[in-house]
Design a protein around this motif. Sequence first.
Motif, mmCIF file in Angstrom:
data_model
loop_
_atom_site.group_PDB
_atom_site.id
_atom_site.type_symbol
_atom_site.label_atom_id
_atom_site.label_comp_id
_atom_site.label_asym_id
_atom_site.label_seq_id
_atom_site.Cartn_x
_atom_site.Cartn_y
_atom_site.Cartn_z
ATOM 1 N N VAL A 744 84.841 46.283 42.209
ATOM 2 C CA VAL A 744 83.754 46.742 43.078
ATOM 3 C C VAL A 744 83.938 48.196 43.499
ATOM 4 C CG1 VAL A 744 83.348 44.422 43.984
ATOM 5 C CG2 VAL A 744 84.959 45.927 45.131
ATOM 6 N N ILE A 745 84.997 48.859 42.967
ATOM 7 C CA ILE A 745 85.236 50.247 43.379
ATOM 8 C C ILE A 745 84.070 51.138 42.981
ATOM 9 C CG2 ILE A 745 86.656 52.287 42.927
ATOM 10 C CD1 ILE A 745 89.089 50.485 42.867
ATOM 11 N N ARG A 746 83.635 51.017 41.700
ATOM 12 C CA ARG A 746 82.526 51.858 41.239
ATOM 13 C C ARG A 746 81.242 51.540 42.011
ATOM 14 N NH1 ARG A 746 83.245 51.964 34.597
ATOM 15 N NH2 ARG A 746 85.322 52.976 34.597
ATOM 16 N N LEU A 747 81.035 50.245 42.240
ATOM 17 C CA LEU A 747 79.834 49.868 43.000
ATOM 18 C C LEU A 747 79.893 50.457 44.399
ATOM 19 C CD1 LEU A 747 77.222 48.222 43.353
ATOM 20 C CD2 LEU A 747 78.648 46.256 44.002
ATOM 21 N N ASN A 748 81.069 50.393 45.012
ATOM 22 C CA ASN A 748 81.206 50.924 46.368
ATOM 23 C C ASN A 748 81.027 52.443 46.385
ATOM 24 O OD1 ASN A 748 81.792 50.713 49.163
ATOM 25 N ND2 ASN A 748 83.892 51.382 48.782
ATOM 26 N N ARG A 753 77.715 57.211 47.716
ATOM 27 C CA ARG A 753 77.016 58.447 47.329
ATOM 28 C C ARG A 753 75.547 58.369 47.726
ATOM 29 N NH1 ARG A 753 80.159 57.904 42.572
ATOM 30 N NH2 ARG A 753 78.361 57.021 41.462
ATOM 31 N N ASN A 754 74.943 57.229 47.533
ATOM 32 C CA ASN A 754 73.522 57.096 47.898
ATOM 33 C C ASN A 754 73.323 57.177 49.409
ATOM 34 O OD1 ASN A 754 71.575 56.254 45.477
ATOM 35 N ND2 ASN A 754 73.601 55.396 45.066
ATOM 36 N N LEU A 755 74.242 56.615 50.161
ATOM 37 C CA LEU A 755 74.112 56.699 51.615
ATOM 38 C C LEU A 755 74.287 58.134 52.089
ATOM 39 C CD1 LEU A 755 76.052 53.496 52.783
ATOM 40 C CD2 LEU A 755 73.582 53.853 52.821
ATOM 41 N N GLU A 756 75.235 58.841 51.505
ATOM 42 C CA GLU A 756 75.463 60.226 51.905
ATOM 43 C C GLU A 756 74.310 61.130 51.496
ATOM 44 O OE1 GLU A 756 79.150 61.336 50.240
ATOM 45 O OE2 GLU A 756 80.362 60.094 51.599
ATOM 46 N N SER A 757 73.637 60.764 50.421
ATOM 47 C CA SER A 757 72.501 61.590 49.967
ATOM 48 C C SER A 757 71.333 61.539 50.943
ATOM 49 C CB SER A 757 72.046 61.120 48.575
ATOM 50 O OG SER A 757 71.509 59.809 48.650
ATOM 51 N N THR A 758 71.314 60.532 51.820
ATOM 52 C CA THR A 758 70.219 60.442 52.796
ATOM 53 C C THR A 758 70.368 61.472 53.908
ATOM 54 O OG1 THR A 758 71.404 58.792 54.129
ATOM 55 C CG2 THR A 758 69.993 57.962 52.361
#
Length: 761
Positions: A744-748, A753-758
């Motif tokens: 799950v490392i890549r998924l995490n 990254r998506n959360l930080e992009s917000t």
Amino acid sequence: MIWGIFKRDMCHATRNVIAVIVSMGLVVVPALYAWFNIAASWDPYGNTKALKVAVANNDKGYKSDLIPVRVNVGETIISTLHANDQLDWQFVKSDKAIDGVKSGEYYAAIVIPKGFSADMMTLFSPDIKHAQLKYYLNEKINPIAPHITDQGATTVVNTIDKTFAKTIAQVGLDLASSILHYSQSPQMAEYMRNLNGNLTTMADTLSGASQQVTSYSQLLGSANDIVDSTGKLLASATKAGKQAQNALKQGKSGATSLTSAGANVTSSVNTALDQVSGAFDQVAAKVNKAFDAIGKDSDTAASQLATLSEQISSGESLYDTYITSLNHMRESVEQLPDSDSAKQALLEAAKGDSQKLAQQLKDASTQVTQDTAAAERSRKEILNRITSAKQSISNVRDDYATNVKPKIDALASTVSTLISQTDSMITQLSGTADGLDDVTGDVGTNVTSIRSTLGAIAKKLDSSAATVKELITKLETGGNAGDGNSDGGDGDNDADSGESDELRALATANASTLSTLISAPVALHRVSVYPIANYGSAMAPFYTILSIWVGAIILCAMLKVTISDREKAHVLGLGDTLPRIAGPSGPGNASRWGLRLDHEYFGRYAIFALLALLQGTLVCLGDTYFLGVQANHALQFLAVGWLAALVFSNIVYTLTVSFGDIGKAVAVVLLVMQVAGSGGTFPIETLPKFFQMLYPFLPFPHAIDAMHAAMAGSYGNEYLLDMVYLALFLIPSLLLGLVLRKPVIRLNNWVSRNLESTKVM
């Protein structure tokens, strides 16, 4: 590698004052959380004196004519509550009490109604009415206050019950004492003598009534025999009536014949008498004619007179026939109307006149030829005799018409009426006999049933008489025992004397003491098994374990769980950065240089574990030595805090390392679930079924049970088992952090990254 990471983390955490203060805050905050809650709930039920509860008394009291004691339970309640300091009792009017509950001035109100005492005293009447207090409660103010005020209301109810029972018991004991004193008085002795006399009379009366009932039963048996005999007699009467009916039919025929015979006799007599009377007229004419012819032809005149004499003589048979007919009727019918001698004399006189007339005519026929002068005298005598004979016939006819004929007709009518009435009476007798035949059968059955009932009544009366006699014997025995006059009697007297002595001892005892005992016969002796000093100590395990979990969440919120590439490079001795071949920053990207994923996991967790142990140590030592929480086994208590700190910090750390901020949210969810389903506040059995099923799979319950065992004592291996169960939660946590984390490392990383992009998260 792990030690290198831990040393750099400790250097960074102590590099400046702010870092030290924050680190100290991370250790102290969970302890403050636990201490604040434990201190606040230290003795909540012992500090209820400030809770205002209104009490309004409207009770009018009760006084009975039978028991000369005035009872006012409301006044007793008020006086009792004045001495009660469990709550802040406010004694006000009922309107103000109710309004105060609505406004929130009072947490609750107790209103005693007007008929409260009267309702309680219905205990001694057939129509029992349950006495009720009106309890007003404001449940909006506080969720716990209603339960506390409920306890106060329960105290009031218990006070009422005890007071009422004590009052009634005291009245009963006083009454028993009065009865005992009265039973030893001369008036009571006289009463007992009168009672025994009345009971003896009653027993004799019952025995006499039984004998009377038995006699009546026997009388009914005789009456039954009479009814049977009556039935047989009626049957015989019915048979005789049928025979009488046959005889009446014959009598009716005879009456008809009698009527016809009377009519024939009347007709024959009238005809005969008319003929005789007419014949006398003809005789008179012929006599005159014969005597007129004497001068002319004496022989012819004599011949005519002789013929007349023979004719009159032959008419005498008419009277004989009439007399024979009357005699025949008199023989056939008793008391014939013409049976008296006067009527027969008339007939005899008429017959005599006819005989004399015939003789004179015969004599005249002889004289006609001898002497004319004598013939004329004979003529006069014959005419006179004819007149006399006619008068006799007329008398007979008149007497017959006036006296004989009406009586014969009346006799015939009376006989006919008598026969008709007798026939009707016999017909009714036959019908009555038939009806009575059924009645006698029913009477026989009913009499048998009545005799059976009377027999049962007689037995009951005999039994009642025996019971009354037995009561008399017991009263006499009890009276002798009560007087103490028995001089070595039998065992029954000794037993009665013992009972009297017990009653005397009971009645002469302290009524107040006994009534108090009766009002509360059972005293609760509380034996605490694994006693807890106070409510705060009882709640300490829950708040302590809860604060340790909160501390783990705070650590993950304040400290970084991932290691930057710069730190990895310094640990590996590669300078400030990793070579480019390491790839993007993330867990495990320095594994080719010997810094594996498990090194990163345990290296960073080391500072989390240290701070968590400091948190557990501080909170447990503060509980024990600062708040004074009961801890019979202080080292065991501290050991539970250490183990809980390691397990909880590892679980929260693993969730955060594996799932980032989502893992922190999961840790909070687990916290909420365990607050409800740990059994720390309410027994697990009182929780819904879902939480009861979830209970064994949560770490809180095992940690709380282990801390309870350390505080109050352990049953068997209870403490060790709970510690083992708590430690077992490290297995799934380490499995997730070391093995299941890799996929799950890549998924995490992608989620991060998506959360930080917000630019917001």
